[in-house]
Design a protein around this motif. Structure first.
Motif, PDB file in Angstrom:
ATOM      1  N   UNK A 104     -97.029  -3.365  20.980  1.00 15.15           N
ATOM      2  CA  UNK A 104     -95.926  -3.387  21.930  1.00 15.15           C
ATOM      3  C   UNK A 104     -94.727  -4.099  21.299  1.00 15.15           C
ATOM      4  N   UNK A 105     -93.534  -3.604  21.613  1.00 15.08           N
ATOM      5  CA  UNK A 105     -92.328  -4.217  21.053  1.00 15.08           C
ATOM      6  C   UNK A 105     -92.138  -5.654  21.539  1.00 15.08           C
ATOM      7  N   UNK A 106     -92.715  -5.983  22.699  1.00 14.97           N
ATOM      8  CA  UNK A 106     -92.551  -7.346  23.209  1.00 14.97           C
ATOM      9  C   UNK A 106     -93.763  -8.225  22.906  1.00 14.97           C
ATOM     10  N   UNK A 107     -94.568  -7.818  21.918  1.00 15.05           N
ATOM     11  CA  UNK A 107     -95.735  -8.634  21.574  1.00 15.05           C
ATOM     12  C   UNK A 107     -95.276  -9.945  20.941  1.00 15.05           C
ATOM     13  N   UNK A 108     -96.164 -10.921  20.910  1.00  9.72           N
ATOM     14  CA  UNK A 108     -95.846 -12.212  20.314  1.00  9.72           C
ATOM     15  C   UNK A 108     -95.634 -12.048  18.808  1.00  9.72           C
ATOM     16  N   UNK A 109     -94.744 -12.848  18.215  1.00 10.14           N
ATOM     17  CA  UNK A 109     -94.501 -12.749  16.772  1.00 10.14           C
ATOM     18  C   UNK A 109     -95.776 -12.817  15.937  1.00 10.14           C
ATOM     19  N   UNK A 110     -96.681 -13.715  16.311  1.00  6.85           N
ATOM     20  CA  UNK A 110     -97.912 -13.843  15.529  1.00  6.85           C
ATOM     21  C   UNK A 110     -98.765 -12.582  15.649  1.00  6.85           C
ATOM     22  N   UNK A 111     -98.731 -11.940  16.826  1.00  7.45           N
ATOM     23  CA  UNK A 111     -99.486 -10.697  16.995  1.00  7.45           C
ATOM     24  C   UNK A 111     -98.920  -9.601  16.093  1.00  7.45           C
ATOM     25  N   UNK A 112     -97.603  -9.565  15.964  1.00  8.57           N
ATOM     26  CA  UNK A 112     -96.965  -8.581  15.087  1.00  8.57           C
ATOM     27  C   UNK A 112     -97.370  -8.825  13.637  1.00  8.57           C
ATOM     28  N   UNK A 113     -97.307 -10.075  13.208  1.00  4.17           N
ATOM     29  CA  UNK A 113     -97.661 -10.420  11.824  1.00  4.17           C
ATOM     30  C   UNK A 113     -99.125 -10.095  11.543  1.00  4.17           C
ATOM     31  N   UNK A 114    -100.002 -10.495  12.454  1.00  3.03           N
ATOM     32  CA  UNK A 114    -101.426 -10.220  12.261  1.00  3.03           C
ATOM     33  C   UNK A 114    -101.714  -8.730  12.309  1.00  3.03           C
ATOM     34  N   UNK A 115    -100.940  -7.997  13.129  1.00  5.48           N
ATOM     35  CA  UNK A 115    -101.127  -6.555  13.203  1.00  5.48           C
ATOM     36  C   UNK A 115    -100.802  -5.882  11.881  1.00  5.48           C
ATOM     37  N   UNK A 116     -99.725  -6.304  11.241  1.00  5.25           N
ATOM     38  CA  UNK A 116     -99.352  -5.751   9.940  1.00  5.25           C
ATOM     39  C   UNK A 116    -100.435  -6.075   8.912  1.00  5.25           C
ATOM     40  N   UNK A 117    -100.930  -7.293   8.941  1.00  6.34           N
ATOM     41  CA  UNK A 117    -101.983  -7.675   7.995  1.00  6.34           C
ATOM     42  C   UNK A 117    -103.248  -6.866   8.224  1.00  6.34           C
ATOM     43  N   UNK A 118    -103.599  -6.667   9.488  1.00  9.23           N
ATOM     44  CA  UNK A 118    -104.797  -5.899   9.804  1.00  9.23           C
ATOM     45  C   UNK A 118    -104.669  -4.455   9.334  1.00  9.23           C
ATOM     46  N   UNK A 119    -103.500  -3.861   9.563  1.00  5.72           N
ATOM     47  CA  UNK A 119    -103.276  -2.478   9.133  1.00  5.72           C
ATOM     48  C   UNK A 119    -103.383  -2.364   7.621  1.00  5.72           C
ATOM     49  N   UNK A 120    -102.817  -3.329   6.899  1.00  9.43           N
ATOM     50  CA  UNK A 120    -102.876  -3.305   5.443  1.00  9.43           C
ATOM     51  C   UNK A 120    -104.312  -3.452   4.943  1.00  9.43           C
ATOM     52  N   UNK A 121    -105.145  -4.141   5.726  1.00 14.81           N
ATOM     53  CA  UNK A 121    -106.547  -4.347   5.341  1.00 14.81           C
ATOM     54  C   UNK A 121    -107.437  -3.175   5.730  1.00 14.81           C
ATOM     55  N   UNK A 122    -106.859  -2.187   6.438  1.00 19.20           N
ATOM     56  CA  UNK A 122    -107.634  -1.020   6.824  1.00 19.20           C
ATOM     57  C   UNK A 122    -108.213  -1.076   8.211  1.00 19.20           C
ATOM     58  N   UNK A 123    -107.901  -2.135   8.966  1.00 20.35           N
ATOM     59  CA  UNK A 123    -108.385  -2.248  10.341  1.00 20.35           C
ATOM     60  C   UNK A 123    -107.429  -1.519  11.285  1.00 20.35           C
ATOM     61  N   UNK A 124    -107.944  -1.134  12.457  1.00 16.00           N
ATOM     62  CA  UNK A 124    -107.078  -0.544  13.465  1.00 16.00           C
ATOM     63  C   UNK A 124    -106.230  -1.633  14.095  1.00 16.00           C
ATOM     64  N   UNK A 125    -105.083  -1.256  14.605  1.00 17.01           N
ATOM     65  CA  UNK A 125    -104.166  -2.204  15.242  1.00 17.01           C
ATOM     66  C   UNK A 125    -103.916  -1.708  16.654  1.00 17.01           C
ATOM     67  N   UNK A 126    -104.563  -2.325  17.598  1.00 13.99           N
ATOM     68  CA  UNK A 126    -104.475  -1.868  18.983  1.00 13.99           C
ATOM     69  C   UNK A 126    -104.091  -3.035  19.878  1.00 13.99           C
ATOM     70  N   UNK A 127    -102.893  -2.988  20.429  1.00 14.86           N
ATOM     71  CA  UNK A 127    -102.436  -4.073  21.281  1.00 14.86           C
ATOM     72  C   UNK A 127    -103.377  -4.224  22.476  1.00 14.86           C
ATOM     73  N   UNK A 128    -103.941  -5.407  22.698  1.00 11.62           N
ATOM     74  CA  UNK A 128    -104.924  -5.583  23.772  1.00 11.62           C
ATOM     75  C   UNK A 128    -104.383  -5.285  25.161  1.00 11.62           C
ATOM     76  N   UNK A 129    -103.060  -5.345  25.352  1.00 10.04           N
ATOM     77  CA  UNK A 129    -102.505  -5.106  26.684  1.00 10.04           C
ATOM     78  C   UNK A 129    -102.694  -3.671  27.152  1.00 10.04           C
TER      79      UNK A 129
END
Length: 226
Positions: A104-129
């Motif tokens: 989500x565009x209004x996600x917390x900054x840390x969620x955005x950063x962790x999401x990018x890291x997860x995607x780069x590691x091959x994990x899915x990135x699914x906002x829990x909301x």
């Protein structure tokens, strides 16, 4: 290792905000920015980023079309859709097109950063909301005798018992590390299982595999659910 990121959004202010957030992470670097999907595809082919953050709705070539082109032309680039709550139909189409997930565009900054890291590691990135709402809607709206559900069950029938167990956990949005913790194995072992699962399902990424799990009605053990 530095994770190279491409930003694609038609709103310059949104791009500026995301760029500012990512600058706070020493391992992330924004290497290119695009204002539409066509430019995103062109820049991704030129810059070869690790992750592309792509807005769902953009003029011309929208984010969904761009996700499909990126999945076909630059499969090594993990595409994460940026969306707003209430755009689940768009997200569904994007995931099927090959996107690795969405935030989500209004996600917390840390969620955005962790999401990018997860995607780069091959994990899915699914906002829990919105994740549960999206995946549950896919399952709940499937009519009786839905050929997608029948196909999903046939595909799952090709998996081993352990692969089915891992897929069920992937369907809940768990990462490789979280699945490893529940199974008492190494994350590398889970990664190998996921690789075989994707090959057997013909899925481009673990998000598509999660959709297959939900279409087939596959559920994880009770202690694996959030």
């Amino acid at each position: 290792m530095t994770i190279r990121v491409l930003l694609a959004d038609d709103e310059a202010l949104v791009r500026a905000g995301v760029r500012l957030i990512l600058r706070h992470a020493e391992d992330l670097e924004v290497v290119a920015e695009a204002g539409d999907g066509a430019a995103a595809v062109r820049l991704a082919r030129a810059e070869r980023p690790d992750v592309a953050l792509v807005d769902v709705r953009m003029p011309g070539t929208d984010g969904i079309a761009a996700a499909g082109e990126l999945a076909a032309l630059t499969p090594a680039v993990a595409v994460v859709m940026l969306t707003t709550f209430g755009e689940e139909d768009y997200v569904d189409r994007a995931l099927r097109a090959g996107a690795s997930g969405f935030l989500l565009k209004d996600c917390a900054p840390e969620e955005l950063i962790q999401g990018v890291r997860a995607a780069a590691a091959g994990d899915s990135v699914l906002s829990p909301k919105v994740t549960r709402h999206v995946l549950d809607r896919l399952r709940d709206t499937a009519p009786a005798g839905d050929p997608r559900g029948a196909r999903a069950r046939r595909l799952i029938g090709e998996l081993t018992a352990r692969e089915g167990e891992v897929l069920a956990m992937v369907g809940t949005g768990l990462s490789n590390a979280e699945i490893a913790g529940r199974l008492g194995v190494e994350p590398g072992t889970v990664k190998a299982h996921v690789g075989r699962i994707l090959a057997k399902l013909g899925a481009a990424n673990r998000v598509q595999a999660a959709i297959v799990a939900h279409e087939a009605g596959l559920s994880a053990p009770a202690d694996s659910a959030e």
